[in-house]
Design a protein around this motif. Structure first.
Motif, PDB file in Angstrom:
ATOM      1  N   VAL A 150      32.500  39.271  48.774  1.00 44.92           N
ATOM      2  CA  VAL A 150      33.315  40.451  49.075  1.00 44.92           C
ATOM      3  C   VAL A 150      34.749  39.987  49.268  1.00 44.92           C
ATOM      4  O   VAL A 150      35.000  39.059  50.042  1.00 44.92           O
ATOM      5  CB  VAL A 150      32.809  41.176  50.339  1.00 44.92           C
ATOM      6  CG1 VAL A 150      33.695  42.379  50.652  1.00 44.92           C
ATOM      7  CG2 VAL A 150      31.364  41.618  50.162  1.00 44.92           C
ATOM      8  N   LEU A 151      35.694  40.620  48.561  1.00 43.68           N
ATOM      9  CA  LEU A 151      37.101  40.249  48.635  1.00 43.68           C
ATOM     10  C   LEU A 151      37.902  41.437  49.168  1.00 43.68           C
ATOM     11  O   LEU A 151      37.804  42.544  48.631  1.00 43.68           O
ATOM     12  CB  LEU A 151      37.644  39.850  47.264  1.00 43.68           C
ATOM     13  CG  LEU A 151      36.894  38.757  46.500  1.00 43.68           C
ATOM     14  CD1 LEU A 151      37.605  38.448  45.192  1.00 43.68           C
ATOM     15  CD2 LEU A 151      36.767  37.496  47.340  1.00 43.68           C
ATOM     16  N   ALA A 152      38.670  41.194  50.224  1.00 44.79           N
ATOM     17  CA  ALA A 152      39.581  42.198  50.776  1.00 44.79           C
ATOM     18  C   ALA A 152      40.983  41.879  50.274  1.00 44.79           C
ATOM     19  O   ALA A 152      41.592  40.896  50.696  1.00 44.79           O
ATOM     20  CB  ALA A 152      39.526  42.208  52.292  1.00 44.79           C
ATOM     21  N   VAL A 153      41.492  42.685  49.355  1.00 44.31           N
ATOM     22  CA  VAL A 153      42.761  42.422  48.696  1.00 44.31           C
ATOM     23  C   VAL A 153      43.909  42.861  49.604  1.00 44.31           C
ATOM     24  O   VAL A 153      43.890  43.957  50.178  1.00 44.31           O
ATOM     25  CB  VAL A 153      42.834  43.149  47.341  1.00 44.31           C
ATOM     26  CG1 VAL A 153      44.156  42.869  46.646  1.00 44.31           C
ATOM     27  CG2 VAL A 153      41.665  42.724  46.460  1.00 44.31           C
ATOM     28  N   SER A 154      44.903  42.006  49.739  1.00 45.12           N
ATOM     29  CA  SER A 154      46.066  42.320  50.563  1.00 45.12           C
ATOM     30  C   SER A 154      46.926  43.371  49.882  1.00 45.12           C
ATOM     31  O   SER A 154      47.096  43.376  48.657  1.00 45.12           O
ATOM     32  CB  SER A 154      46.887  41.052  50.816  1.00 45.12           C
ATOM     33  OG  SER A 154      48.104  41.359  51.470  1.00 45.12           O
ATOM     34  N   ALA A 155      47.500  44.262  50.689  1.00 44.45           N
ATOM     35  CA  ALA A 155      48.396  45.274  50.147  1.00 44.45           C
ATOM     36  C   ALA A 155      49.694  44.667  49.639  1.00 44.45           C
ATOM     37  O   ALA A 155      50.433  45.313  48.886  1.00 44.45           O
ATOM     38  CB  ALA A 155      48.704  46.328  51.209  1.00 44.45           C
ATOM     39  N   ALA A 156      49.981  43.404  50.038  1.00 40.62           N
ATOM     40  CA  ALA A 156      51.197  42.719  49.595  1.00 40.62           C
ATOM     41  C   ALA A 156      50.981  41.932  48.311  1.00 40.62           C
ATOM     42  O   ALA A 156      51.857  41.141  47.933  1.00 40.62           O
ATOM     43  CB  ALA A 156      51.698  41.786  50.700  1.00 40.62           C
ATOM     44  N   ALA A 157      49.857  42.119  47.629  1.00 45.36           N
ATOM     45  CA  ALA A 157      49.624  41.410  46.373  1.00 45.36           C
ATOM     46  C   ALA A 157      50.697  41.794  45.351  1.00 45.36           C
ATOM     47  O   ALA A 157      51.029  42.975  45.214  1.00 45.36           O
ATOM     48  CB  ALA A 157      48.235  41.746  45.827  1.00 45.36           C
ATOM     49  N   PRO A 158      51.262  40.803  44.645  1.00 43.17           N
ATOM     50  CA  PRO A 158      52.371  41.086  43.710  1.00 43.17           C
ATOM     51  C   PRO A 158      51.881  41.771  42.437  1.00 43.17           C
ATOM     52  O   PRO A 158      51.722  41.142  41.389  1.00 43.17           O
ATOM     53  CB  PRO A 158      52.950  39.698  43.432  1.00 43.17           C
ATOM     54  CG  PRO A 158      51.793  38.767  43.623  1.00 43.17           C
ATOM     55  CD  PRO A 158      50.943  39.368  44.709  1.00 43.17           C
ATOM     56  N   LEU A 159      51.637  43.070  42.523  1.00 44.84           N
ATOM     57  CA  LEU A 159      51.134  43.833  41.385  1.00 44.84           C
ATOM     58  C   LEU A 159      51.964  45.100  41.215  1.00 44.84           C
ATOM     59  O   LEU A 159      52.443  45.683  42.191  1.00 44.84           O
ATOM     60  CB  LEU A 159      49.666  44.212  41.581  1.00 44.84           C
ATOM     61  CG  LEU A 159      48.645  43.068  41.562  1.00 44.84           C
ATOM     62  CD1 LEU A 159      47.296  43.583  42.012  1.00 44.84           C
ATOM     63  CD2 LEU A 159      48.542  42.481  40.168  1.00 44.84           C
TER      64      LEU A 159
END
Length: 253
Positions: A150-159
């Motif tokens: 399970v991966l919790a993606v950060s809202a600060a990911a550069p996308l």
């Protein structure tokens, strides 16, 4: 085993009060779509078609909506749908609602899988993924993660979030009623009530420091102080912890 499932949900706009898509969940979906075009979007609860179409505009072919009754155990509902999923991605919430930021950990516990928080990027390498994780004070580290996880993606990911009207119109919204989301007997699962925003304080000895020393402690990497014990058996490591507690008068035996 299915490849990738991203959990998404609707949110209420803080100004207009209208239901909108969650940016944190949209970032998680965009990150998954950057490595595969076969991504399953899944949501539990009531989601308007307009919000579902906004998620489809990211490039997914379909979104599945599990329509649950009010008060249903969403963790149990989602866990039943994710047993055969290799990668489960969620967004990282800021905890504006009590308990909403614990979903990745609750799902990982229910599925008996590891959970990786604050994910910034992923890169497939064979059957595993190379995951870049954000650490405090701007640090980064890379982990080799094998499925299932399970991966919790950060809202600060550069996308950069895309919005394709063609994908929003062509995508399918699949609704599936869920009648027994609380358990085999239909009764709600037992829950433990805890105080909101309660945090555990780390056990640390008090130190008298100058203003300059406190400033350095705020900007330097946390790895510059302390001792990391990698060698030795459990007895030696426990003895090192006990010596530290005795040296700072935290225990009296």
């Amino acid at each position: 085993m299915n490849d990738i499932t991203v959990l998404v949900a609707g949110r209420q706009h803080p100004v207009s009060g209208r239901p909108v898509r969650s940016r944190a969940d949209a970032v998680a979906a965009a990150l998954a779509l950057s490595v595969s075009d076969q991504v399953r979007l899944l949501s539990a609860g009531n989601m308007p078609d307009a919000v579902a179409r906004d998620y489809l505009a990211l490039g997914a072919s379909h979104i599945e909506l599990l329509e649950c009754a009010a008060g249903a155990d969403l963790t149990a509902t989602l866990a039943a749908q994710l047993q055969d999923v290799a990668w489960v991605l969620t967004g990282t919430r800021q905890g504006t609602e009590p308990g909403e930021d614990v979903l990745p950990y609750a799902l990982a516990a229910a599925l008996h899988r590891p959970v990786i928080s604050d994910v910034l990027s992923i890169r497939p390498e064979g059957k595993a993924w190379i995951v870049t994780q954000a650490l405090p004070k701007g640090a980064r580290r890379q982990l080799r993660v094998h499925p299932p996880a399970v991966l919790a993606v950060s809202a600060a990911a550069p996308l950069t979030l895309r919005h394709s009207m063609a994908c929003a119109v062509a995508g399918q919204v699949l609704r599936q009623p869920v009648t027994n989301a609380n358990g085999p007997d239909g009764a709600p699962a037992p829950r433990e009530l805890v105080q909101a925003h309660k945090r555990r304080l780390p056990l640390e000895a008090r130190r008298q420091q100058s203003g300059h020393a406190r400033m350095l402690g705020a900007i330097e990497s946390p790895s510059t102080s302390g001792t990391v014990l990698k060698a030795g058996d459990a007895r030696n490591k426990a003895q090192a912890v006990l010596d530290y507690l005795r040296a700072h008068s935290l225990v009296h035996f």
